[in-house]
Design a protein around this motif. Structure first.
Motif, PDB file in Angstrom:
ATOM      1  N   SER A 239       0.827  -1.212   0.000  1.00  0.00           N
ATOM      2  CA  SER A 239       0.000   0.000   0.000  1.00  0.00           C
ATOM      3  C   SER A 239       0.861   1.262   0.000  1.00  0.00           C
ATOM      4  O   SER A 239       0.392   2.338  -0.381  1.00  0.00           O
ATOM      5  CB  SER A 239      -0.923   0.006   1.216  1.00  0.00           C
ATOM      6  N   GLN A 240       2.117   1.124   0.430  1.00  0.00           N
ATOM      7  CA  GLN A 240       3.052   2.253   0.469  1.00  0.00           C
ATOM      8  C   GLN A 240       4.126   2.127  -0.617  1.00  0.00           C
ATOM      9  O   GLN A 240       5.210   2.690  -0.499  1.00  0.00           O
ATOM     10  CB  GLN A 240       3.715   2.319   1.850  1.00  0.00           C
ATOM     11  N   ARG A 241       3.809   1.395  -1.690  1.00  0.00           N
ATOM     12  CA  ARG A 241       4.814   1.075  -2.699  1.00  0.00           C
ATOM     13  C   ARG A 241       5.409   2.312  -3.367  1.00  0.00           C
ATOM     14  O   ARG A 241       6.603   2.325  -3.696  1.00  0.00           O
ATOM     15  CB  ARG A 241       4.221   0.152  -3.757  1.00  0.00           C
ATOM     16  N   ILE A 242       4.611   3.346  -3.585  1.00  0.00           N
ATOM     17  CA  ILE A 242       5.141   4.557  -4.220  1.00  0.00           C
ATOM     18  C   ILE A 242       6.156   5.220  -3.291  1.00  0.00           C
ATOM     19  O   ILE A 242       7.260   5.590  -3.709  1.00  0.00           O
ATOM     20  CB  ILE A 242       4.004   5.533  -4.564  1.00  0.00           C
ATOM     21  N   LEU A 243       5.786   5.381  -2.028  1.00  0.00           N
ATOM     22  CA  LEU A 243       6.697   5.977  -1.053  1.00  0.00           C
ATOM     23  C   LEU A 243       7.980   5.163  -0.934  1.00  0.00           C
ATOM     24  O   LEU A 243       9.089   5.725  -0.956  1.00  0.00           O
ATOM     25  CB  LEU A 243       6.003   6.071   0.310  1.00  0.00           C
TER      26      LEU A 243
END
Length: 336
Positions: A239-243
């Motif tokens: 869910s935090q892959r972009i960050l």
């Protein structure tokens, strides 16, 4: 909310706590291979973080087979404590099958539901998580699909790209699957003399992982001359892959991902993955065996898709100055 039409099934959607239903008309009859049935089966989906390409593959398989089903979709929005209330709804709706996404949701459902057949998907380590005693049979009213390539094959894929001697990882301490993956990758690293350091993301006052802690954790890995960041099967990290991936990229750290989403919707450099849509199709096949052929879930083995994809993000490779070697280009799927 106005209805939308699909060619072969009805679908009801409700993500999170929103009390909105969008029925889709069921049109085509069940394919002759599965036999005609006057009863349109009801599938109740409990997702972890909303719909993904896994569900897209599931729905497409039903369309391709001209199967008729009514599907109600719910998401716990990364909070598995919502499962009991959703199970009450599934029972009141008279669901014929419950579809569960991910280890936290699947464990929560399997602990409470013993009558309605369960088909799980995106569970990386079903035996280690305690969901099933073995892959041949669950010995109960559930079956499912695992999606993660074995740790040894992942490590081989990593070292095929280039030699990495210092690998770092961050993970959610709340997810059994993530902790199992860290343990297995550490064992494989020790076997070949590679340093593998995994740190759990700290929790906030509510017991949830803190996204704001991720940049500092990655900065520490960069300062320690870590050569590669490993992303395992972890719903929070996904869910935090972009960050995660963009912070790593800015620090000059390549990322290997065990899940497709961080490559196709993120800035991971490479990974060995089971495609999400293929996972969804295999899950749909198992659901159809139960709903149309009346096969008992315990008679269906827990499986992974038959093929894996070695993905390389070429734009990221250029930015990092880490172009894949010729031997990798011979078999890798290049993402641009």
């Amino acid at each position: 909310m106005p209805g939308q039409r699909a060619p072969s099934f009805r679908r009801r959607r409700l993500l999170g706590a929103a009390a909105v239903l969008a029925p889709l008309a069921a049109i085509a009859p069940a394919a002759s291979a599965y036999g005609a049935s006057p009863h349109v089966p009801r599938i109740y989906m409990i997702l972890f973080r909303g719909e993904t390409d896994v569900e897209a593959g599931f729905h497409q398989w039903f369309r391709d087979k001209h199967l008729d089903a009514e599907i109600m979709v719910r998401s716990v929005d990364m909070d598995a404590s919502r499962v009991p209330a959703l199970l009450d709804e599934a029972r009141a709706w008279h669901a014929d099958l419950i579809y569960t996404w991910g280890t936290p949701v699947s464990l929560a459902v399997a602990a409470k539901e013993f009558e309605i057949p369960i088909v799980f998907t995106m569970v990386s380590a079903p035996i280690a998580a305690g969901l099933v005693p073995g892959l041949a049979t669950s010995r109960r009213n559930l079956t499912g699909v695992s999606h993660v390539v074995p740790a040894r094959q992942q490590m081989n894929a990593i070292q095929t790209y280039r030699r990495f001697d210092r690998i770092g990882a961050i993970f959610s301490p709340n997810e059994v699957n993530a902790k199992v993956a860290m343990r297995e990758m550490r064992a494989e690293s020790e076997h070949i003399g590679v340093e593998f350091t995994a740190h759990a993301v700290p929790l906030d006052e509510t017991g949830q992982p803190r996204p704001d802690a991720i940049p500092e954790m990655l900065q520490e890995f960069a300062e320690r001359k870590t050569q590669l960041i490993y992303i395992g099967p972890d719903s929070f990290i996904a869910s935090q892959r972009i960050l995660v991936t963009e912070t790593a990229l800015a620090l000059g750290l390549p990322v290997f991902s065990a899940a497709e989403v961080a490559l196709r919707d993120g800035s991971a450099l490479f990974g060995l993955v089971a495609g999400y849509k293929n996972v969804g199709r295999l899950t749909a096949h198992k659901a159809a065996q139960i709903l149309y052929h009346r096969v008992k879930p315990a008679a269906l083995p827990i499986e992974t898709p038959g093929t894996y994809s070695y993905l390389v993000n070429m734009d990221v490779a250029r930015q990092l100055g880490m172009m894949p070697p010729a031997r990798v280009l011979q078999f890798a799927e290049q993402i641009k």
